[in-house]
Write an enzyme that holds these catalytic residues in place. Structure first.
Site, PDB file in Angstrom:
ATOM      1  N   LYS A  41      40.536  44.822  37.026  1.00  0.00           N
ATOM      2  CA  LYS A  41      41.710  44.396  37.811  1.00  0.00           C
ATOM      3  C   LYS A  41      41.643  42.889  38.063  1.00  0.00           C
ATOM      4  O   LYS A  41      40.577  42.268  37.893  1.00  0.00           O
ATOM      5  CB  LYS A  41      41.739  45.163  39.136  1.00  0.00           C
ATOM      6  CG  LYS A  41      40.518  44.930  40.039  1.00  0.00           C
ATOM      7  CD  LYS A  41      40.475  45.932  41.182  1.00  0.00           C
ATOM      8  CE  LYS A  41      39.256  45.671  42.058  1.00  0.00           C
ATOM      9  NZ  LYS A  41      39.065  46.750  43.057  1.00  0.00           N
ATOM     10  N   TYR A 261      40.552  12.487  52.862  1.00  0.00           N
ATOM     11  CA  TYR A 261      41.598  12.742  53.865  1.00  0.00           C
ATOM     12  C   TYR A 261      40.999  12.839  55.265  1.00  0.00           C
ATOM     13  O   TYR A 261      39.983  13.511  55.476  1.00  0.00           O
ATOM     14  CB  TYR A 261      42.318  14.046  53.536  1.00  0.00           C
ATOM     15  CG  TYR A 261      43.312  13.920  52.411  1.00  0.00           C
ATOM     16  CD1 TYR A 261      44.387  13.040  52.506  1.00  0.00           C
ATOM     17  CD2 TYR A 261      43.183  14.681  51.265  1.00  0.00           C
ATOM     18  CE1 TYR A 261      45.314  12.931  51.471  1.00  0.00           C
ATOM     19  CE2 TYR A 261      44.091  14.586  50.229  1.00  0.00           C
ATOM     20  CZ  TYR A 261      45.158  13.707  50.332  1.00  0.00           C
ATOM     21  OH  TYR A 261      46.066  13.605  49.317  1.00  0.00           O
TER      22      TYR A 261
HETATM   23  C1  LIG Z   1      37.752  47.175  43.027  1.00  0.00           C
HETATM   24  C2  LIG Z   1      37.365  48.616  43.010  1.00  0.00           C
HETATM   25  C3  LIG Z   1      36.205  49.020  42.327  1.00  0.00           C
HETATM   26  C4  LIG Z   1      35.198  48.055  41.789  1.00  0.00           C
HETATM   27  O1  LIG Z   1      34.488  47.537  42.908  1.00  0.00           O
HETATM   28  P1  LIG Z   1      33.225  46.554  42.723  1.00  0.00           P
HETATM   29  O2  LIG Z   1      32.701  46.423  44.105  1.00  0.00           O
HETATM   30  O3  LIG Z   1      33.763  45.275  42.198  1.00  0.00           O
HETATM   31  O4  LIG Z   1      32.295  47.211  41.784  1.00  0.00           O
HETATM   32  C5  LIG Z   1      35.972  50.385  42.206  1.00  0.00           C
HETATM   33  N1  LIG Z   1      36.820  51.295  42.754  1.00  0.00           N
HETATM   34  C6  LIG Z   1      37.926  50.923  43.458  1.00  0.00           C
HETATM   35  C7  LIG Z   1      38.789  51.966  44.039  1.00  0.00           C
HETATM   36  C8  LIG Z   1      38.222  49.581  43.621  1.00  0.00           C
HETATM   37  O5  LIG Z   1      39.296  49.217  44.327  1.00  0.00           O
END
Ligand SMILES: *Cc1c(COP(=O)(O)O)cnc(C)c1O
Length: 373
Positions: A41, A261
């Site tokens: 993702k 800044y």
């Molecule tokens: C993002 C996510 C993962 C992966 O999590 P990590 O901590 O990056 O391994 C797995 N399951 C769900 C439902 C997630 O939202």
């Protein structure tokens, strides 16, 4: 560091696909005989799903998770047919047809998501594949115990939905001693008992390094693939991302001179400064103003003043005069400074640093020492 070959970007993000492959294999071996999927993702946590996912498929990964329908559609283009692509957030109202037509599998998180998927199945006169998420204690996504019972008791449900996976998500997988993990496992077991024979999944990266009962049939690691240890139990992961940025200008300032800044840094004595071509628009956190550092061959170069949008200024007084010249690279992520180091100083987590790195860097994919086309 070597002089830049790409003059169109001031910074360079190097992504080691071989390291991601090794991390995948390490996790897959740890959880076997459970299957290892890959969470890609947010564009593979910012590292480029179109490059990462096909490489993992070639390494034997058959199941991929994204968060949204748009990501799933793009991933299908990158992977072609054959891989299973699941959408963690499910499908927003109106997206069901597109989802089904592209052969994508929604994770159904609520009775209303289930109902919309069933409506389409009835229209089409065929069961549609889906995963079902159970809320075992995190209160984020998934069905509560009563909704699980409602579906399990509904004789029409299996005719309309072909359940590929029953899943839940751990709130505290990064804390192996936390009793919340066992509590979630126990609640998940009750849901599994209502759907016998359906493959089950609970472990993210942290869960993959918990004891075997957390591995179930499918693990869903994300961050560990990208080289960040989810907990103290995770050993042997290889770092994946290296970030370097080039020195734009070098100057010397006298005691009492302000920098950046707000003139938030005032030199207490004569200093040599380098202005580096990376800023918060590149995902380098503004919270590192006067706090963080960049590195040059093991020497820490503290950030002086505020991080700007396109640049930051560092104190290079610790280096010999000739050590750095305009156009040279300094290290932001690499052997001297990890994602966890940067996240700690910025008051956040490695996930956020990684996913914010931005589009302006020159991106170079390597596999070990070899540069990929
Ligand atoms: C993002 C996510 C993962 C992966 O999590 P990590 O901590 O990056 O391994 C797995 N399951 C769900 C439902 C997630 O939202």
């Amino acid at each position: 560091m070597a002089k830049h070959l790409c003059p169109t970007s001031s910074s360079r993000l190097t992504i080691d696909l071989g390291a991601i492959r090794d991390n995948y294999r390490l996790i897959a071996a740890r959880i076997a005989p459970a299957m290892c999927s890959a969470v890609v993702k947010a564009d593979a946590y910012g590292l480029g799903a179109a490059r990462v996912a096909p490489m993992l498929r070639d390494a034997g990964c058959g199941i991929f998770f994204v968060a949204q329908l748009g990501e799933a559609i793009a991933l299908r283009e990158a992977l072609g047919a054959g891989s299973e692509i699941l959408i963690l957030n499910g499908v927003d109202p109106g997206g069901e047809r597109l989802c089904a037509d592209r052969g994508l599998i929604p994770v159904l998180n609520s009775l209303s998501q289930v109902e919309r998927w069933r409506t389409l199945a009835r229209e089409r006169g065929a069961a549609l594949p889906a995963a079902l998420q159970v809320d075992s204690g995190m209160s984020r996504l998934g069905l509560d115990a009563r909704s699980v019972a409602t579906l399990a008791d509904d004789a029409a449900f299996p005719r309309e939905v072909s359940l590929r996976l029953l899943m839940t998500h751990l709130a505290c997988a990064d804390a192996p001693g936390n009793s919340a993990n066992e509590a979630q496992l126990a609640r998940f077991a009750l849901a599994r008992a209502r759907f016998p024979g359906v493959p089950a999944s609970i472990a993210n990266s942290g869960g993959s390094f918990l004891p075997e009962e957390f591995h179930c049939d499918v693990a869903r690691p994300g961050i560990a693939l990208y080289g960040v240890a989810p907990s103290a139990l995770a050993e042997g992961l290889r770092p994946v991302a290296t970030l370097a940025a080039r020195v734009i200008q070098i100057r010397e300032i006298e005691a009492g001179t302000g920098v950046g800044y707000g003139l938030d840094y005032i030199a207490s004595e004569r200093r040599r400064l380098a202005t580096v071509g990376i800023g918060y628009a590149d995902g380098w956190p503004r919270h590192l103003s006067n706090v963080g550092a960049v590195w040059h061959q093991g020497t820490r170069l503290p950030i002086t003043g505020r991080v700007s949008m396109d640049s930051l200024t560092v104190d290079i007084s610790a280096l010999p005069d000739e050590a750095l010249a305009e156009g040279d690279f300094v290290e932001l992520l690499g052997p001297s400074q990890t994602l966890d180091d940067v996240a700690g100083e910025a008051g956040t987590i490695a996930y956020e640093i990684l996913t914010q790195l931005g589009r302006r860097h020159e991106r170079r994919y390597v596999d070990g020492a070899q540069i990929c086309a």
